[in-house]
Design an enzyme around this catalytic site. Structure first.
Site, PDB file in Angstrom:
ATOM      1  N   ASP A  22     -14.398  37.550  11.784  1.00 20.83           N
ATOM      2  CA  ASP A  22     -13.392  38.596  11.547  1.00 20.83           C
ATOM      3  C   ASP A  22     -12.144  38.402  12.389  1.00 20.83           C
ATOM      4  O   ASP A  22     -12.140  37.671  13.386  1.00 20.83           O
ATOM      5  CB  ASP A  22     -13.989  39.984  11.833  1.00 20.83           C
ATOM      6  CG  ASP A  22     -14.388  40.160  13.290  1.00 20.83           C
ATOM      7  OD1 ASP A  22     -14.948  39.224  13.881  1.00 20.83           O
ATOM      8  OD2 ASP A  22     -14.121  41.247  13.859  1.00 20.83           O
ATOM      9  N   GLU A  39     -16.854  40.917  15.482  1.00 20.90           N
ATOM     10  CA  GLU A  39     -16.699  40.825  16.944  1.00 20.90           C
ATOM     11  C   GLU A  39     -15.588  41.740  17.422  1.00 20.90           C
ATOM     12  O   GLU A  39     -15.696  42.371  18.475  1.00 20.90           O
ATOM     13  CB  GLU A  39     -16.397  39.381  17.345  1.00 20.90           C
ATOM     14  CG  GLU A  39     -16.431  39.121  18.846  1.00 20.90           C
ATOM     15  CD  GLU A  39     -15.096  39.339  19.556  1.00 20.90           C
ATOM     16  OE1 GLU A  39     -15.089  39.370  20.800  1.00 20.90           O
ATOM     17  OE2 GLU A  39     -14.062  39.513  18.897  1.00 20.90           O
TER      18      GLU A  39
END
Ligand SMILES: [Zn+2]
Length: 406
Positions: free
Chosen positions: A79, A174
């Site tokens: 991400d 994350e």
């Protein structure tokens, strides 16, 4: 594919995560990158490829030697930050950077300038990948993914290089602090691992904050202000007293390096009730505990001055410093350090003033320091990555894989 070709491909996927989502991955778009990587792993001939129901992707590069050495892993995240759009990223390569301003977007007058970002000057003469000023770049952490994939591809096509079994993993979310939550450490099956998620060339990190969130709730007593003498208890004023009793110099704006802090992140109040929100951070576990004890003592002090239970304190532990896990296994750090020196890079060990997925993984039983991925100015339109730093990260990963010993 070169590391640059891979990187440019991966940033074409919009994988922005969403902290308001209740699912993992937090955004469906992260699946697309995970599936693309899964296909690349298959084409590469990796083994034990698994993409689970939460978009955690893992694979194995089999050993090329019979020698029994520890299984080691490399991890990066799919991400990009919720802070800035990652949609329709238009990366551009600035060749042989001359040390001057880089116009990212002429129409919108967006300029990447060494006056504001002096770290640019460490990369004069290099080729940089920059944005068009309207999105982030996504080097955090697609540089990490590209570097791991390139290194593994190289090792796969050079079976004459002896190495043990290597595992790789790419996880979602994350950036919203959830990357490690559903990470199946047992399935990953490594003795230790490295996240490739740091910034500037040479970074090697294994110390992060100990972290807690504290909520201070204050109950007041409202009385008509005309008749309030010796009766009214104004919760907002008590909140002010609480704030004033904490040291001004121990805030984020007044600390650096190993200095910890109390950070007032929010306050709200009426006469009837007031709430203060703090986050508490310290690298040193003892000092961290002392900070929590200070909050407790202030609460008790105020409860002596006012009716008992006027002030209540709720503390929520957030994460811990991975140093206590990693440091006793010094070979994990030494290996990364040596791999950098062999690549001609000076390792820079600095404490992280935050947390990492690696910290959570370390406490889940997978010691996991963080290595540079090369990108700078993360999470915004000024993000850029020097190509040489990416190439050096590939070298470091290969060097680590080659030198794992019993
Ligand atoms: Zn990152």
């Amino acid at each position: 594919m070169t590391v640059v070709e891979r990187f440019l491909k991966y940033v074409s996927f919009d994988t922005q995560s969403d902290e308001n989502s209740a699912t993992t991955p937090s955004t469906p778009s992260q699946w697309l990158l995970a599936e693309c990587l899964e296909a690349e792993m298959e084409a590469m001939g990796l083994e034990d490829i698994s993409l689970d129901e939460h978009a955690y992707l893992m694979a194995t590069l089999p050993a090329t030697t019979d020698e029994k050495v520890p299984v080691v892993g490399f991890i990066a995240h799919l991400d990009t930050s919720p802070d800035m759009s990652g949609e329709n990223v238009k990366p551009r390569i600035v060749s042989n950077y001359d040390g001057k301003d880089i116009v990212l977007n002429k129409a919108e007058k967006i300029v990447l300038s060494p006056n504001l970002f002096p770290e640019l000057l460490h990369h004069v003469g290099e080729d940089l990948i920059v944005t068009d000023g309207t999105t982030l770049l996504g080097a955090d952490d697609k540089a990490g993914i590209a570097e791991i994939m390139t290194a593994i591809d190289y090792l796969k096509s050079h079976p004459e290089i002896p190495h043990g079994k290597i595992r790789i993993a790419f996880n979602p979310d994350e950036e919203i602090g959830c990357g490690a939550h559903l990470f199946d450490v047992k399935k990953f099956g490594c003795e230790w691992a490295y996240t490739i998620d740091g910034s500037e060339l040479g970074e090697l990190e294994y110390e992060n904050f100990n972290a807690a969130a504290a909520t201070v709730c204050i109950k007041g007593l409202n009385v008509h202000p005309g008749y309030a003498k010796d009766k009214m208890l104004n919760a907002s004023l008590i909140a002010r007293d609480f704030i004033a009793m904490l040291p001004d110099e121990e805030t984020p704006a007044n600390t650096s390096g190993y200095e910890g802090f109390y950070h007032l992140t929010g306050m709200s109040g009426t006469v009837e009730e007031a709430t203060l929100s703090y986050i508490i951070r310290d690298h040193d576990a003892k000092k961290f505990e002392q900070r929590l004890a200070v909050l407790q003592a202030l609460t008790e002090k105020l409860n002596k001055n006012y009716p008992a239970d006027t002030v209540t304190l709720h503390i929520k532990q957030q994460y811990r410093n991975m140093r206590e896990i990693v440091e006793p296994q010094k070979h994990i750090i030494d290996l990364a350090r040596q791999a950098m020196l062999e690549a001609g890079i000076t390792p820079v060990v600095r404490p992280i003033r935050g947390g990492t997925d690696g910290a959570q993984l370390s406490f889940k039983g997978l010691p996991c320091p963080n290595i540079f991925a090369g990108g700078l100015n993360f999470h915004g339109r000024y993000e850029f990555v020097p190509i040489r730093s990416m190439e050096k990260a590939v070298e470091v990963i290969i060097n680590i894989a080659k030198s794992i010993k019993k």
